[in-house]
Design an enzyme around this catalytic site. Structure first.
Site, PDB file in Angstrom:
ATOM      1  N   GLY A 136     -22.319 -39.154  17.180  1.00 24.30           N
ATOM      2  CA  GLY A 136     -21.576 -38.102  17.936  1.00 24.30           C
ATOM      3  C   GLY A 136     -22.301 -37.104  18.343  1.00 24.30           C
ATOM      4  O   GLY A 136     -23.650 -36.958  18.005  1.00 24.30           O
ATOM      5  N   VAL A 137     -21.648 -35.975  18.983  1.00 27.42           N
ATOM      6  CA  VAL A 137     -22.502 -34.949  19.620  1.00 27.42           C
ATOM      7  C   VAL A 137     -22.745 -33.896  18.398  1.00 27.42           C
ATOM      8  O   VAL A 137     -21.989 -33.575  17.574  1.00 27.42           O
ATOM      9  CB  VAL A 137     -21.591 -34.287  20.761  1.00 27.42           C
ATOM     10  CG1 VAL A 137     -22.298 -32.983  21.122  1.00 27.42           C
ATOM     11  CG2 VAL A 137     -21.307 -35.057  21.684  1.00 27.42           C
ATOM     12  N   ASP A 146      -8.946 -31.534   4.914  1.00 28.87           N
ATOM     13  CA  ASP A 146      -8.941 -30.986   3.828  1.00 28.87           C
ATOM     14  C   ASP A 146     -10.459 -30.863   3.607  1.00 28.87           C
ATOM     15  O   ASP A 146     -11.067 -31.960   3.994  1.00 28.87           O
ATOM     16  CB  ASP A 146      -8.139 -31.243   2.794  1.00 28.87           C
ATOM     17  CG  ASP A 146      -8.174 -30.350   1.472  1.00 28.87           C
ATOM     18  OD1 ASP A 146      -8.679 -29.334   1.613  1.00 28.87           O
ATOM     19  OD2 ASP A 146      -7.882 -31.035   0.338  1.00 28.87           O
TER      20      ASP A 146
END
Length: 584
Positions: A327-328, A381
């Protein structure tokens, strides 16, 4: 027999643990009263107090150790080696021995600043090898169905011990029986040996009370969750209780997993034998790791211990290496993963991209805010680690080079070991921007709707994500959209939602010589679209689901509701599953 320093050290730590457990139990057991009285704000504060309690008691324990021993004495690992053995003897018959071990570890780490992590001196592995040993305490109550599912549900609700009356139990159990007839496998529904089994302890969270267990019969078994709630009118008429109702019946494993999701506040549930309780929950949700279930019932520190042990076991298999997360890449965090472990590791960079006007201290406080807050099923979380140490050859060279480049103050080499001074861990998800590029058209529609629902539900809980870019959200295996990038998160009530002033000219945000000031907390919902979506078609689809998100009045209305003291319901299941509004 003369008391040794190791005996005194073990006794001092155990005394601190017992003080922690006493207070933890008192907060938890009072959830019954809070539910009975509809004391929702008090419940929110109790949840925060219970999270804060652990560190408070560790600090009190550390102060006691420093009072009882000199600094030089506490620094001797041989003392801790002997104290570990004495402590293991003292807790060997406790029903919560694993929690006691974790408390010992916390004091050890507080003294040694998270260094010298060895099983010789602390409980890297548990002291109890006989995992098969059982306490003999019965966790559940059971009922033979005998073909009458409505009567079985009446037994479940009647025997729960809730003091508030049900408004119409006959209606609730009739609807519940019809739902079971619709959803249960035929082999269970018509089995002569069909049995309903429920944990005796009630799970409380927010405005709900949950009965949790399973249904078995015909050689099959499915989980069962019965959410119980007060009438909506109970909030508006203090002291006037129209009665409880069964809100739905859940037997799908995915629905049950969402109830216990890592994105939700911890349950308040009275647990006599934590390990056996978690073992039982794992029979209902076999894909959930033990650490996540310990956290779900409030023992988040021991959940961290279980996570650490599981990570050590997985790393030892040498199936893969830590690599840069797909991902980025983030502007604040460097993120890496161990692909086989399904968790991400996040490190705060030394320097942030110019667009990010925050500090390390601010970022850490944002993560603490989310830890304490109700995550309403939409925020992941996290676990926080200090001086996390891994062998160098467990890292992909490109990943390690990247971490050393962007966070040299946090990541360093010590011989053949990588030392990470501070990091966060979260459950691995598919980044929303990547998911949208890979999914079908129908899945795209579903996830775009859920993306807006996630934003709305966080806002209802007084949380504004700040940066709503797709890359800051992930998609779980159930297709739920979860927020996980907290460096710009804030309370919704701190925001100033504004409309863009009308302009007589053509200039962006004001025409000609016109100008207007923009404050640091000013937010313009009309501008959300281009920031959220580069793809115009996705923006169009999103607006068909959630046009109100681009209206100032929607956000201001939510703010006013929060200021007025309303606690807005966010259900951990779909509205279409609820019995409210169902045929009488």
């Amino acid at each position: 027999m003369k008391t040794t320093p190791a005996d005194r050290l073990a006794a001092t730590i155990l005394h601190g643990f017992e003080a922690y457990r006493t207070r933890f139990k008192a907060i938890t057991q009072d959830a019954h009263r809070r539910f009975r009285e509809g004391a929702w704000r008090e419940g929110q504060q109790a949840s925060v107090d219970r999270i804060n309690l652990y560190q408070q008691k560790v600090q009190e324990g550390l102060a006691s150790l420093k009072q009882a021993f000199s600094e030089d004495t506490l620094a001797h690992c041989d003392l801790w080696r002997e104290a570990r053995d004495r402590y293991a003897e003292r807790i060997s018959q406790r029903l919560d021995y694993e929690l006691a071990e974790t408390f010992f570890n916390s004091l050890f780490c507080a003294v040694f600043k998270h260094r010298h992590i060895r099983n010789d001196w602390m409980f890297v592995e548990s002291s109890r090898a006989d995992a098969a040993h059982r306490s003999g305490i019965e966790l559940c109550r059971r009922h033979r169905v005998g073909g009458d599912w409505q009567n079985a549900l009446t037994w479940a609700l009647d025997g729960a011990g809730l003091e508030n009356p049900f408004a119409d139990m006959a209606r609730d159990t009739r609807l519940g029986a019809a739902r079971l007839a619709e959803l249960l496998p035929a082999a269970i529904a018509h089995a002569e040996d069909a049995e309903l089994e429920l944990l005796s302890s009630i799970f409380y969270r927010n405005k709900g009370a949950y009965l949790v267990g399973r249904i078995s019969g015909g050689g099959l078994r499915v989980p069962l969750v019965l959410p119980i709630r007060h009438s909506e009118r109970f909030d508006e008429q203090a002291g006037a209780d129209p009665g409880l109702h069964l809100d739905t019946v859940l037997i799908d494993p995915d629905d049950v997993a969402i109830i216990f999701s890592f994105t939700r506040a911890y349950f308040q549930v009275d647990v006599a034998v934590p390990g056996e309780f978690v073992d039982y929950l794992q029979t209902l949700m076999p894909h959930k790791p033990a650490g996540e279930l310990y956290a779900a019932i409030g023992f988040f520190k021991h959940g961290k211990t279980e996570f650490f042990r599981a990570l050590n076991r997985q790393v030892a298999k040498r199936e893969d290496q830590f690599v840069i997360a797909p991902g980025v890449r983030g502007m604040v965090m460097a993120v890496f993963v161990l692909p086989s472990f399904r968790m991400v590791f996040k490190i705060i960079k030394d320097k942030f991209d110019p667009a990010k006007d925050v500090t390390h201290a601010v970022v850490r406080e944002k993560y603490r805010l989310v830890k304490r807050h109700d995550r309403v099923g939409r925020m992941a979380d996290t676990q926080e680690f200090s001086n996390f140490t891994v062998r160098k050859d467990h890292f992909d060279p490109e990943c390690l080079a990247h971490l050393l480049e962007v966070a040299p103050a946090t990541v360093s080499l010590k011989g053949e070991k990588v030392v990470i001074r501070h990091c966060y861990t979260e459950r691995m998800m598919t980044p929303l921007n990547i998911y949208l590029e890979q999914c079908s058209h129908d899945a795209q529609l579903a996830v775009l709707k859920d993306y807006g629902d996630a934003i709305k539900q966080m806002a209802a809980a007084n949380i504004f994500p700040g940066d709503m870019l797709l890359k800051n959200f992930g998609v779980t295996r159930q297709g739920r959209v979860i927020f996980y990038d907290y460096d710009e998160v804030c309370y919704l009530t701190e925001c100033h939602f504004r409309a863009i002033p009308a302009s007589s000219g053509d200039d962006y945000l004001g025409g000609g010589n016109e100008s207007f000031s923009i404050g640091p907390n000013d937010i313009f919902p009309e501008e959300f679209g281009p920031f959220m979506f580069a793809n115009p078609e996705r923006l169009r689809l999103f607006k068909t689901f959630h046009p109100e998100l681009f209206e100032v009045s929607y956000w201001q209305g939510l703010q006013q509701a929060i200021v007025d003291g309303r606690i807005i319901d966010v259900y951990p299941y779909g509205n279409e599953q609820r019995f409210v509004g169902a045929e009488q």
